[in-house]
Design a protein around this motif. Sequence first.
Motif, PDB file in Angstrom:
ATOM      1  N   TYR A 103       0.832  -1.206   0.000  1.00 51.54           N
ATOM      2  CA  TYR A 103       0.000   0.000   0.000  1.00 51.54           C
ATOM      3  C   TYR A 103       0.867   1.257   0.000  1.00 51.54           C
ATOM      4  O   TYR A 103       1.855   1.360   0.727  1.00 51.54           O
ATOM      5  CB  TYR A 103      -0.920   0.005   1.223  1.00 51.54           C
ATOM      6  N   ASN A 104       0.495   2.197  -0.856  1.00 49.93           N
ATOM      7  CA  ASN A 104       1.167   3.493  -0.917  1.00 49.93           C
ATOM      8  C   ASN A 104       0.097   4.554  -0.721  1.00 49.93           C
ATOM      9  O   ASN A 104      -0.788   4.703  -1.567  1.00 49.93           O
ATOM     10  CB  ASN A 104       1.852   3.669  -2.275  1.00 49.93           C
ATOM     11  N   PRO A 105       0.139   5.308   0.382  1.00 45.69           N
ATOM     12  CA  PRO A 105      -0.917   6.290   0.652  1.00 45.69           C
ATOM     13  C   PRO A 105      -1.036   7.371  -0.423  1.00 45.69           C
ATOM     14  O   PRO A 105      -2.090   7.967  -0.580  1.00 45.69           O
ATOM     15  CB  PRO A 105      -0.531   6.892   2.005  1.00 45.69           C
ATOM     16  N   ASN A 106       0.031   7.619  -1.191  1.00 44.69           N
ATOM     17  CA  ASN A 106      -0.012   8.611  -2.267  1.00 44.69           C
ATOM     18  C   ASN A 106      -0.586   8.038  -3.560  1.00 44.69           C
ATOM     19  O   ASN A 106      -0.817   8.776  -4.508  1.00 44.69           O
ATOM     20  CB  ASN A 106       1.390   9.162  -2.552  1.00 44.69           C
ATOM     21  N   GLY A 107      -0.784   6.740  -3.602  1.00 41.12           N
ATOM     22  CA  GLY A 107      -1.302   6.105  -4.812  1.00 41.12           C
ATOM     23  C   GLY A 107      -0.296   6.084  -5.951  1.00 41.12           C
ATOM     24  O   GLY A 107      -0.671   5.924  -7.111  1.00 41.12           O
ATOM     25  N   ASP A 108       0.993   6.213  -5.648  1.00 41.75           N
ATOM     26  CA  ASP A 108       2.038   6.197  -6.665  1.00 41.75           C
ATOM     27  C   ASP A 108       2.437   4.761  -6.980  1.00 41.75           C
ATOM     28  O   ASP A 108       3.342   4.197  -6.351  1.00 41.75           O
ATOM     29  CB  ASP A 108       3.271   6.982  -6.187  1.00 41.75           C
ATOM     30  N   TYR A 109       1.751   4.164  -7.936  1.00 44.99           N
ATOM     31  CA  TYR A 109       2.039   2.793  -8.330  1.00 44.99           C
ATOM     32  C   TYR A 109       2.485   2.766  -9.788  1.00 44.99           C
ATOM     33  O   TYR A 109       2.023   3.563 -10.603  1.00 44.99           O
ATOM     34  CB  TYR A 109       0.793   1.912  -8.182  1.00 44.99           C
ATOM     35  N   LYS A 110       3.377   1.864 -10.108  1.00 48.90           N
ATOM     36  CA  LYS A 110       3.792   1.671 -11.492  1.00 48.90           C
ATOM     37  C   LYS A 110       2.556   1.212 -12.269  1.00 48.90           C
ATOM     38  O   LYS A 110       1.813   0.344 -11.812  1.00 48.90           O
ATOM     39  CB  LYS A 110       4.894   0.610 -11.554  1.00 48.90           C
ATOM     40  N   PRO A 111       2.310   1.794 -13.469  1.00 46.38           N
ATOM     41  CA  PRO A 111       1.095   1.430 -14.201  1.00 46.38           C
ATOM     42  C   PRO A 111       1.124  -0.010 -14.715  1.00 46.38           C
ATOM     43  O   PRO A 111       2.190  -0.551 -15.010  1.00 46.38           O
ATOM     44  CB  PRO A 111       1.070   2.417 -15.370  1.00 46.38           C
ATOM     45  N   THR A 112      -0.044  -0.616 -14.781  1.00 44.80           N
ATOM     46  CA  THR A 112      -0.180  -1.931 -15.397  1.00 44.80           C
ATOM     47  C   THR A 112      -0.165  -1.732 -16.899  1.00 44.80           C
ATOM     48  O   THR A 112      -0.841  -0.853 -17.418  1.00 44.80           O
ATOM     49  CB  THR A 112      -1.515  -2.572 -14.966  1.00 44.80           C
ATOM     50  N   SER A 113       0.623  -2.531 -17.604  1.00 50.51           N
ATOM     51  CA  SER A 113       0.767  -2.362 -19.056  1.00 50.51           C
ATOM     52  C   SER A 113       0.511  -3.665 -19.784  1.00 50.51           C
ATOM     53  O   SER A 113       0.889  -4.734 -19.311  1.00 50.51           O
ATOM     54  CB  SER A 113       2.194  -1.903 -19.392  1.00 50.51           C
ATOM     55  N   PHE A 114      -0.129  -3.555 -20.933  1.00 56.64           N
ATOM     56  CA  PHE A 114      -0.274  -4.662 -21.858  1.00 56.64           C
ATOM     57  C   PHE A 114       0.437  -4.228 -23.132  1.00 56.64           C
ATOM     58  O   PHE A 114       0.032  -3.239 -23.742  1.00 56.64           O
ATOM     59  CB  PHE A 114      -1.753  -4.950 -22.152  1.00 56.64           C
ATOM     60  N   VAL A 115       1.509  -4.893 -23.536  1.00 54.67           N
ATOM     61  CA  VAL A 115       2.297  -4.514 -24.702  1.00 54.67           C
ATOM     62  C   VAL A 115       2.326  -5.691 -25.684  1.00 54.67           C
ATOM     63  O   VAL A 115       2.614  -6.826 -25.291  1.00 54.67           O
ATOM     64  CB  VAL A 115       3.741  -4.129 -24.289  1.00 54.67           C
ATOM     65  N   ASN A 116       2.022  -5.416 -26.949  1.00 55.10           N
ATOM     66  CA  ASN A 116       2.001  -6.449 -27.995  1.00 55.10           C
ATOM     67  C   ASN A 116       1.108  -7.627 -27.610  1.00 55.10           C
ATOM     68  O   ASN A 116       1.519  -8.779 -27.681  1.00 55.10           O
ATOM     69  CB  ASN A 116       3.419  -6.946 -28.315  1.00 55.10           C
ATOM     70  N   CYS A 117      -0.093  -7.338 -27.170  1.00 54.83           N
ATOM     71  CA  CYS A 117      -1.034  -8.369 -26.729  1.00 54.83           C
ATOM     72  C   CYS A 117      -2.203  -8.474 -27.693  1.00 54.83           C
ATOM     73  O   CYS A 117      -2.629  -7.474 -28.261  1.00 54.83           O
ATOM     74  CB  CYS A 117      -1.578  -8.040 -25.337  1.00 54.83           C
ATOM     75  N   ASP A 118      -2.711  -9.658 -27.856  1.00 55.63           N
ATOM     76  CA  ASP A 118      -3.923  -9.868 -28.641  1.00 55.63           C
ATOM     77  C   ASP A 118      -5.065 -10.094 -27.659  1.00 55.63           C
ATOM     78  O   ASP A 118      -5.198 -11.177 -27.098  1.00 55.63           O
ATOM     79  CB  ASP A 118      -3.771 -11.074 -29.569  1.00 55.63           C
ATOM     80  N   LEU A 119      -5.845  -9.059 -27.426  1.00 52.69           N
ATOM     81  CA  LEU A 119      -6.986  -9.140 -26.514  1.00 52.69           C
ATOM     82  C   LEU A 119      -8.297  -9.164 -27.300  1.00 52.69           C
ATOM     83  O   LEU A 119      -9.361  -8.874 -26.749  1.00 52.69           O
ATOM     84  CB  LEU A 119      -6.967  -7.957 -25.534  1.00 52.69           C
ATOM     85  N   SER A 120      -8.204  -9.515 -28.601  1.00 51.88           N
ATOM     86  CA  SER A 120      -9.414  -9.530 -29.435  1.00 51.88           C
ATOM     87  C   SER A 120     -10.430 -10.506 -28.855  1.00 51.88           C
ATOM     88  O   SER A 120     -10.078 -11.539 -28.298  1.00 51.88           O
ATOM     89  CB  SER A 120      -9.074  -9.912 -30.877  1.00 51.88           C
ATOM     90  N   ASN A 138      -5.226  -1.568 -32.693  1.00 52.49           N
ATOM     91  CA  ASN A 138      -6.319  -1.835 -33.623  1.00 52.49           C
ATOM     92  C   ASN A 138      -7.610  -1.816 -32.809  1.00 52.49           C
ATOM     93  O   ASN A 138      -7.827  -2.677 -31.962  1.00 52.49           O
ATOM     94  CB  ASN A 138      -6.118  -3.198 -34.280  1.00 52.49           C
ATOM     95  N   ILE A 139      -8.463  -0.818 -33.052  1.00 47.17           N
ATOM     96  CA  ILE A 139      -9.699  -0.691 -32.276  1.00 47.17           C
ATOM     97  C   ILE A 139     -10.926  -1.035 -33.115  1.00 47.17           C
ATOM     98  O   ILE A 139     -12.049  -0.718 -32.719  1.00 47.17           O
ATOM     99  CB  ILE A 139      -9.838   0.723 -31.671  1.00 47.17           C
TER     100      ILE A 139
END
Length: 156
Positions: A103-120, A138-139
Motif C-alpha cells: 500500500y502506498n498512501p499517495n497512490g504512486d504505483y507503477k502502471p499496469t501495461s499490456f504490450v504487444n497483446c492480442d486481446l481480441s 487496432n480498435i
Amino acid sequence: MELKVERLDFEMADLSGSRFQKVKAEELYFDNVNLTKTQINNANMRGMALNDVNMSDFRISNANLTGTEIKNANFSHAVLDHVHLIGTEFRNVVLPMEGDGNYNPNGDYKPTSFVNCDLSNGQLTNCNLANLDIRDCNISGLKINGVLVEELIKNK
C-alpha cells in the motif's frame, strides 16, 4: 529411466540451494515456506493451486495459462512474457488497500501495461479504466457499453 520412489516429510528444514532434475513430484504440499528466488523450468504445473502467496517481482515466460483463474492476486512488478491466456479470467484485481503490504498512501504505483497483446474478443466488465491510455492499437469493432469507438471518433 527408472525412478527411485521415496516419500519425504520435511518440517523446520532448510533445503536452500537444493536441485531437483528429472524428478516426478506430483501432489506436493507446501505450507508456510519461503521459495524466494526459486526457479522452475520445463515443468508441468497443470492443476497447481497457489493460495496466500507473495508474487512480487514474479516472472512467467513461455507459459500456457489456458483456463487459468487469477483472483484476489497481488502481482506487484510481475512480468508475463509470451504466455497463452485463452479463457483466462482475472477477478478482483485491485490496487493495494490500506493495511496491504504494498500500500502506498499517495497512490504512486507503477502502471499496469499490456504490450504487444492480442486481446481480441476479450471482455472488460465492471473495471476502473480511469486515465487508461490506449496507443497504436487496432480498435476495429471495439465497443464501450455497446457503442462502437470508431464511430465516436469518426463523428467527433
